[in-house]
Scaffold this motif. Structure first.
Motif, mmCIF file in Angstrom:
data_model
loop_
_atom_site.group_PDB
_atom_site.id
_atom_site.type_symbol
_atom_site.label_atom_id
_atom_site.label_comp_id
_atom_site.label_asym_id
_atom_site.label_seq_id
_atom_site.Cartn_x
_atom_site.Cartn_y
_atom_site.Cartn_z
ATOM 1 N N CYS A 79 0.854 -1.194 0.000
ATOM 2 C CA CYS A 79 0.000 0.000 0.000
ATOM 3 C C CYS A 79 0.883 1.236 0.000
ATOM 4 O O CYS A 79 2.103 1.146 0.135
ATOM 5 C CB CYS A 79 -0.939 0.000 1.204
ATOM 6 S SG CYS A 79 -0.121 0.331 2.774
ATOM 7 N N ARG A 80 0.231 2.372 -0.118
ATOM 8 C CA ARG A 80 0.896 3.671 0.015
ATOM 9 C C ARG A 80 0.190 4.427 1.132
ATOM 10 O O ARG A 80 -1.011 4.276 1.324
ATOM 11 C CB ARG A 80 0.787 4.460 -1.289
ATOM 12 C CG ARG A 80 1.540 3.792 -2.397
ATOM 13 C CD ARG A 80 1.593 4.664 -3.616
ATOM 14 N NE ARG A 80 2.326 3.919 -4.638
ATOM 15 C CZ ARG A 80 2.616 4.400 -5.811
ATOM 16 N NH1 ARG A 80 2.238 5.610 -6.129
ATOM 17 N NH2 ARG A 80 3.290 3.680 -6.672
ATOM 18 N N THR A 82 -1.316 7.664 2.289
ATOM 19 C CA THR A 82 -1.786 8.862 1.596
ATOM 20 C C THR A 82 -2.245 9.984 2.521
ATOM 21 O O THR A 82 -2.259 11.136 2.124
ATOM 22 C CB THR A 82 -2.953 8.503 0.652
ATOM 23 O OG1 THR A 82 -3.992 7.892 1.417
ATOM 24 C CG2 THR A 82 -2.496 7.546 -0.442
#
Length: 133
Positions: A79-80, A82
């Motif tokens: 995932c990132r 954000t």
């Protein structure tokens, strides 16, 4: 367990509190003051203390492993980060809501699970994807 595109995972709601941040810091050895010191967090431009990104990622992973019943069936996960999860200094903490849906089933029987993590109505993890067998 067979997978079908569109299958939804049971949602997971987690309250992230300051005491949970302290426990995670001890387990991960990540003692960055943005995760426990309100004054420092604000001095560096944050609205308040924030949860460790890796804690949020781990909780999203729990959504998948709870559904699978066997964490060994989680093949890959990424995932990132954000948006931060701001954790107030109260007994309620920050409510983070996790949902997931099977987005693809491959010929080899593995599946892609698309994960959504929201705090305060906004997504906090981007491109959160798990591959399961």
């Amino acid at each position: 367990m067979g997978y079908t595109v569109g299958d939804e995972l049971p949602p997971l709601d987690v309250r992230v509190t300051r005491d949970r941040l302290v426990r995670y810091a001890g387990a991960s050895l990540d003692f960055n003051p943005i995760h426990w010191n309100e004054r420092f967090a604000k001095e560096v431009g944050l609205p308040d203390v924030i949860a460790h990104g890796m804690l949020t990622m781990a909780l999203a992973g729990r959504l998948v492993t709870d559904w699978l019943g066997d964490p060994g069936r989680l093949v890959e996960y990424s995932c990132r980060f954000t948006r931060p999860v701001v954790v107030p200094d109260d007994d309620e903490g920050a409510l983070v809501q996790f949902t997931g849906k099977v987005g693809e089933v491959r010929e080899d029987g593995t599946a892609r699970v698309d994960i959504t993590a929201k705090f305060d109505g906004k997504t906090v993890l981007g491109k959160a994807v798990a591959f399961v067998r």
